[in-house]
Design a protein around this motif. Sequence first.
Motif, mmCIF file in Angstrom:
data_model
loop_
_atom_site.group_PDB
_atom_site.id
_atom_site.type_symbol
_atom_site.label_atom_id
_atom_site.label_comp_id
_atom_site.label_asym_id
_atom_site.label_seq_id
_atom_site.Cartn_x
_atom_site.Cartn_y
_atom_site.Cartn_z
ATOM 1 N N MET A 1 -10.993 -0.451 8.832
ATOM 2 C CA MET A 1 -10.427 -0.527 7.498
ATOM 3 C C MET A 1 -9.032 -1.151 7.613
ATOM 4 S SD MET A 1 -9.827 2.599 4.767
ATOM 5 C CE MET A 1 -11.560 2.994 4.702
ATOM 6 N N GLU A 2 -8.773 -2.107 6.744
ATOM 7 C CA GLU A 2 -7.477 -2.795 6.748
ATOM 8 C C GLU A 2 -6.391 -1.852 6.244
ATOM 9 O OE1 GLU A 2 -5.398 -6.793 4.854
ATOM 10 O OE2 GLU A 2 -7.512 -6.412 4.495
ATOM 11 N N SER A 3 -5.189 -1.993 6.805
ATOM 12 C CA SER A 3 -4.077 -1.147 6.370
ATOM 13 C C SER A 3 -2.839 -1.998 6.131
ATOM 14 C CB SER A 3 -3.782 -0.065 7.403
ATOM 15 O OG SER A 3 -3.299 -0.632 8.595
ATOM 16 N N ILE A 4 -1.897 -1.415 5.401
ATOM 17 C CA ILE A 4 -0.601 -2.034 5.161
ATOM 18 C C ILE A 4 0.478 -0.992 5.430
ATOM 19 C CG2 ILE A 4 -1.464 -3.662 3.425
ATOM 20 C CD1 ILE A 4 -0.206 -1.834 1.276
ATOM 21 N N ILE A 5 1.682 -1.459 5.649
ATOM 22 C CA ILE A 5 2.832 -0.560 5.784
ATOM 23 C C ILE A 5 3.589 -0.612 4.473
ATOM 24 C CG2 ILE A 5 4.976 -0.065 7.016
ATOM 25 C CD1 ILE A 5 2.426 0.377 8.678
ATOM 26 N N PHE A 6 3.720 0.550 3.832
ATOM 27 C CA PHE A 6 4.426 0.671 2.557
ATOM 28 C C PHE A 6 5.717 1.420 2.812
ATOM 29 C CE2 PHE A 6 5.403 3.014 -1.364
ATOM 30 C CZ PHE A 6 5.410 1.976 -2.278
ATOM 31 N N THR A 7 6.837 0.836 2.393
ATOM 32 C CA THR A 7 8.143 1.474 2.543
ATOM 33 C C THR A 7 8.554 2.067 1.207
ATOM 34 O OG1 THR A 7 8.747 -0.148 4.231
ATOM 35 C CG2 THR A 7 10.536 1.140 3.256
ATOM 36 N N SER A 8 8.767 3.376 1.186
ATOM 37 C CA SER A 8 9.165 4.068 -0.038
ATOM 38 C C SER A 8 10.544 3.580 -0.471
ATOM 39 C CB SER A 8 9.200 5.578 0.196
ATOM 40 O OG SER A 8 9.791 6.229 -0.902
ATOM 41 N N PRO A 9 10.686 3.125 -1.704
ATOM 42 C CA PRO A 9 11.994 2.656 -2.170
ATOM 43 C C PRO A 9 13.015 3.785 -2.287
ATOM 44 C CG PRO A 9 10.383 2.527 -3.944
ATOM 45 C CD PRO A 9 9.649 2.957 -2.717
ATOM 46 N N GLU A 10 12.554 5.020 -2.484
ATOM 47 C CA GLU A 10 13.467 6.158 -2.631
ATOM 48 C C GLU A 10 13.993 6.659 -1.284
ATOM 49 O OE1 GLU A 10 10.273 6.458 -4.229
ATOM 50 O OE2 GLU A 10 11.108 5.606 -6.057
ATOM 51 N N THR A 11 13.092 6.762 -0.298
ATOM 52 C CA THR A 11 13.468 7.384 0.974
ATOM 53 C C THR A 11 13.590 6.410 2.127
ATOM 54 O OG1 THR A 11 11.181 7.828 1.622
ATOM 55 C CG2 THR A 11 12.295 9.514 0.287
ATOM 56 N N GLY A 12 12.998 5.222 1.994
ATOM 57 C CA GLY A 12 12.983 4.268 3.092
ATOM 58 C C GLY A 12 11.928 4.608 4.140
ATOM 59 N N GLU A 13 11.164 5.676 3.891
ATOM 60 C CA GLU A 13 10.115 6.102 4.817
ATOM 61 C C GLU A 13 8.966 5.103 4.793
ATOM 62 O OE1 GLU A 13 7.013 9.831 5.426
ATOM 63 O OE2 GLU A 13 8.358 9.825 3.717
ATOM 64 N N GLU A 14 8.451 4.776 5.982
ATOM 65 C CA GLU A 14 7.317 3.873 6.082
ATOM 66 C C GLU A 14 6.029 4.673 6.191
ATOM 67 O OE1 GLU A 14 7.895 1.147 9.312
ATOM 68 O OE2 GLU A 14 9.302 -0.061 8.164
ATOM 69 N N LEU A 15 5.042 4.290 5.390
ATOM 70 C CA LEU A 15 3.734 4.932 5.399
ATOM 71 C C LEU A 15 2.671 3.884 5.697
ATOM 72 C CD1 LEU A 15 3.981 6.895 2.030
ATOM 73 C CD2 LEU A 15 4.171 7.884 4.309
ATOM 74 N N GLU A 16 1.717 4.241 6.548
ATOM 75 C CA GLU A 16 0.576 3.369 6.747
ATOM 76 C C GLU A 16 -0.469 3.758 5.717
ATOM 77 O OE1 GLU A 16 -2.370 1.649 10.184
ATOM 78 O OE2 GLU A 16 -1.412 3.587 10.536
ATOM 79 N N LEU A 17 -0.841 2.806 4.880
ATOM 80 C CA LEU A 17 -1.813 3.048 3.826
ATOM 81 C C LEU A 17 -3.047 2.187 4.084
ATOM 82 C CD1 LEU A 17 0.564 2.995 0.726
ATOM 83 C CD2 LEU A 17 -0.322 4.995 1.942
ATOM 84 N N TYR A 18 -4.209 2.777 3.875
ATOM 85 C CA TYR A 18 -5.467 2.093 4.105
ATOM 86 C C TYR A 18 -6.012 1.540 2.786
ATOM 87 C CZ TYR A 18 -5.098 4.385 8.570
ATOM 88 O OH TYR A 18 -4.641 4.802 9.791
ATOM 89 N N ILE A 19 -6.390 0.276 2.808
ATOM 90 C CA ILE A 19 -6.859 -0.399 1.597
ATOM 91 C C ILE A 19 -8.341 -0.102 1.388
ATOM 92 C CG2 ILE A 19 -7.173 -2.623 0.447
ATOM 93 C CD1 ILE A 19 -4.819 -3.662 2.186
ATOM 94 N N LEU A 20 -8.639 0.548 0.276
ATOM 95 C CA LEU A 20 -10.019 0.841 -0.084
ATOM 96 C C LEU A 20 -10.641 -0.300 -0.877
ATOM 97 C CD1 LEU A 20 -9.619 4.550 -1.241
ATOM 98 C CD2 LEU A 20 -10.465 3.720 0.959
#
Length: 85
Positions: A1-20
């Motif tokens: 499954m393809e994923s992207i890295i999303f950076t939260s604009p509020e916290t700067g935390e990076e999350l790996e999110l999987y594209i459904l």
Amino acid sequence: MESIIFTSPETGEELELYILEQTCISGVTYLLVTEEAEEDSVAYILKEIQTEEDNVIYEMVEDDVEMNAISKVFAEMLEDVDFEC
């Protein structure tokens, strides 16, 4: 499954999110993503807002009207998925 890295604009935390799933409506690209690649996880809808060189900038859809409309499109695309807004 393809994923992207999303950076939260509020916290700067990076999350790996999987594209459904991905769709384009009126020239706007939307992604249906989840934090886990497993079933029964929380999903989010991201909206492409800008493209910069090799990076694409997405924001989470927070408008209730837009969220309901886009979730209906994804529900039709993925028949076995239940959405709760």
